[in-house]
Structure formats: C-alpha cells, structure tokens
Design a protein around this motif. Sequence first.
Motif, short mmCIF file in Angstrom:
data_model
loop_
_atom_site.label_atom_id
_atom_site.label_comp_id
_atom_site.label_asym_id
_atom_site.label_seq_id
_atom_site.Cartn_x
_atom_site.Cartn_y
_atom_site.Cartn_z
N UNK A 329 -4.88 83.20 -78.38
CA UNK A 329 -5.06 83.74 -77.05
C UNK A 329 -4.06 84.92 -76.09
N UNK A 330 -5.13 86.04 -74.91
CA UNK A 330 -4.66 87.38 -74.76
C UNK A 330 -3.37 87.20 -73.93
N UNK A 331 -2.77 88.14 -74.46
CA UNK A 331 -1.28 87.77 -73.93
C UNK A 331 -0.91 87.41 -72.15
N UNK A 332 -1.80 87.97 -71.85
CA UNK A 332 -1.49 87.91 -69.73
C UNK A 332 -1.87 86.67 -69.61
N UNK A 333 -3.33 86.08 -70.73
CA UNK A 333 -3.62 84.16 -69.94
C UNK A 333 -2.24 83.97 -71.00
N UNK A 334 -1.46 84.05 -71.86
CA UNK A 334 -0.57 82.92 -72.78
C UNK A 334 0.31 83.01 -71.52
N UNK A 335 0.94 84.15 -70.76
CA UNK A 335 2.02 84.27 -70.13
C UNK A 335 1.83 83.17 -68.91
N UNK A 336 0.68 83.69 -68.46
CA UNK A 336 0.66 82.73 -66.68
C UNK A 336 0.40 81.26 -66.84
N UNK A 337 0.20 80.94 -68.17
CA UNK A 337 0.14 79.15 -68.04
C UNK A 337 1.81 78.89 -68.79
N UNK A 338 2.34 79.80 -69.12
CA UNK A 338 3.89 80.01 -69.66
C UNK A 338 4.56 79.27 -68.48
N UNK A 339 3.69 80.22 -66.79
CA UNK A 339 4.42 80.08 -65.75
C UNK A 339 4.35 78.91 -64.98
N UNK A 340 2.74 78.85 -64.92
CA UNK A 340 2.39 77.97 -64.27
C UNK A 340 3.24 76.21 -64.51
N UNK A 341 3.57 76.34 -65.76
CA UNK A 341 3.44 74.91 -66.17
C UNK A 341 5.55 75.16 -66.94
N UNK A 342 5.94 76.10 -66.27
CA UNK A 342 7.58 76.57 -67.44
C UNK A 342 8.51 74.90 -66.98
N UNK A 343 8.82 74.68 -67.47
CA UNK A 343 10.25 73.57 -67.01
C UNK A 343 11.23 73.71 -66.55
N UNK A 344 12.12 73.10 -65.79
CA UNK A 344 12.70 73.33 -64.51
C UNK A 344 14.14 74.01 -65.52
N UNK A 345 14.01 74.67 -65.65
CA UNK A 345 16.18 75.08 -66.15
C UNK A 345 16.82 75.08 -65.63
N UNK A 346 17.66 74.73 -65.46
CA UNK A 346 19.44 74.92 -64.68
C UNK A 346 20.81 74.65 -65.68
N UNK A 347 21.73 74.34 -65.29
CA UNK A 347 23.41 74.07 -65.54
C UNK A 347 22.78 72.80 -66.86
#
Length: 351
Positions: A329-347
């Motif tokens: 995957x082109x880096x830009x495509x991987x980055x946007x798929x990462x962003x739109x599916x990112x798991x919620x992270x917190x404490x």
Amino acid sequence: MRRQPVVAPSRAGVRPAVEAVLAGQARRRDYGDHMQQRRVGRTGLRVSSIGLGTMTWGRDTEEHDAAEQLKALLDVGGTLVDTAAGYGNGAAEALLGHLLGSGVDRRDVVLASKAGMRGGVADASRRTLLDDLDDSLDRLGTDHLDLWLVEHPDPATPLEETVGALEDAVRSGRTRYVGLSNFPAWKTAQAATLLATAGPGMAAVEMEYSLLQRGVEREMVPAARSLGFGVLAWSPLGRGVLTGKYRATVPASSRAASPHLRGFVEPYLTDRSHGVVEAVMTAANGLGRTPLEVAMAWARDAPGVACAITGARNAGQLRGVLAADDLELPEAIRDVLDEVTAPGLGYPERP
C-alpha cells in the motif's frame, strides 16, 4: 496536557478522507514466485507473510477443496498452515494430516495448532493440553508441531500450570515453539516472563487483527515488540466483511448465512463497519485492486505482524487472497486507513 483519544471520522467522512490522498498505483514487491518469509519475533522461526487457516475444514470445506487450497498456498511459497484441536472436533486436523501424508513434504509446511478448548469451554490444565497435543499429533500424522498455542485463557487453571505444559511439550520434542492465542496482554506478558525463565521462551501470539479490530495495538503489539514474540493475525479480512460481500445483502453462500458461523460475522455488520468497508472500496478502486487485497495488505504489513492467517471456502477464494502478495500500500493510503480506523486510546495506554 493529556492527549485526547483518537476518534475515527464519521461514516460520511471516511470515503472523502481516502479519496483525498488516493493517487497512482500501488508499488509492487518483486517476490518472483516465492512469498516473503518473515521471522516470528526475535526467534529463529520463519513463516510466510500469508498463512492458511483451516477452521472450516472437515465441515464446510471438503477434502477436494482443502487439497486445492494447500496446493495453492505451497505453489506461491506459502508455508504456514494453522489449525486447532477444536476445529470441527478434530476433523480439520484429520483432513490436514491426510493431505500431508499424500505427497506433501512435511518440511515445506510450518505447522501450527492450538489446544485447550473442550466443548466451547476453555481448559488449559496440564492434563487437557498435553492430551490435546498427543491427539493432534496423531491426527496430523507427525511427531512434532512447529508452533503450538494455547487457544484461550482459562481462569480456573493457574497460569504456571499452563506454562508448565508448554515447557513439557518443547522439552519432549513434540513442538519446536510455543505461544498463546486470544489472551490479554498482561497475562501474555506474565506467561512470556515465565517461559523465558524456564528456557523455551514464547515465540508468538495469535490474535484477531484487521481494519475492523485493532484492539491489539493498545497493549499486545507493544508487549510483543518489548518481549520479543511475534504476532500472527487471524481474520485479517474482518471475518470476511472487508471483502465488501455484505455491502448490500447477506449472500446465501456466505458465512453470515451459515447457522454455525452467523454469530461469528454479525458483530461486524454495523454502520461503523460499513464506513470502513467504503473506505477500503475507495482505496481499492483507485489502486485498481480488490478490497480484499487492500485489507489483506494492510493487516499483513501492520507493524509487528509476522503473518496474516486467512481461511477460505475454496481455492478460488484463497487465490484471491494470495493475489495480495505483490501489493504494498502507498504510504498515504495506509496513513488514511490507519486514521479512519484508529482504536480509541486513553489512560493508561496514552497518559
């Protein structure tokens, strides 16, 4: 200042987010006719980047289709075949053992199996685990596994006893490497410490990981990186949902229409999942590939993943998965798929 959890864009914003960065064709890796082989964590074990799962063998997948799938995997240099004592109450292992005894060189296969489930209930006691291992070896027609995993945590059995069974299996030569599957990260880290003290060490964990299930990124992937074990990703296609087959309806031949697999797929037939599927479809259209290939390439190349394990109903489906082998995957495509599916992270994962 405390960082806020990452929140994926709404379903309406997912497709434009992908379209905004989509440009050109994906780069291709020159593997020739041989699939990439990867080390599992910091061990010497090497596995193919795509592996074959056998959950439906002996039940939904008959011998002819299973034989074609195994041949398709080996023909492209795939090596890892994953099974379990509980798949079809042993039917999957028996079928795989028959195929391995029909002209397949055992050394061409990295054979992984799992134990510790009886009648849908976790039982990771020494007795059950070692009995399951002996039964698995008998069904598979081999004297050893390459990787043996405890399939599910058992709250009724002390972890020290479970780990002791893994140590016994390595010392007796019945398996070369050991690990866990579907355990929480804290318990996995504890087991890895015990195994390191005892000698064999922990080679791998097998966890669900896809664009629809990224929970392992919170603690398991960092633990794997720190402690040196590898990650094998099961269901990298989001239980089939990321192929796009469920966009309009539930096909009669699909797992979601199967009485015994419907409950496996239904948790991902949601509005959120639909938004992710649309993002994958957009990326696939722009790259001239299938959504299956995009989803598979994302999971296969996720940080820490040694192998993405996929099951198929027939060889045609598997060949569609294996077609993703040349897709980076082109880096830009991987980055946007990462962003739109990112798991919620917190404490406490992100203070």
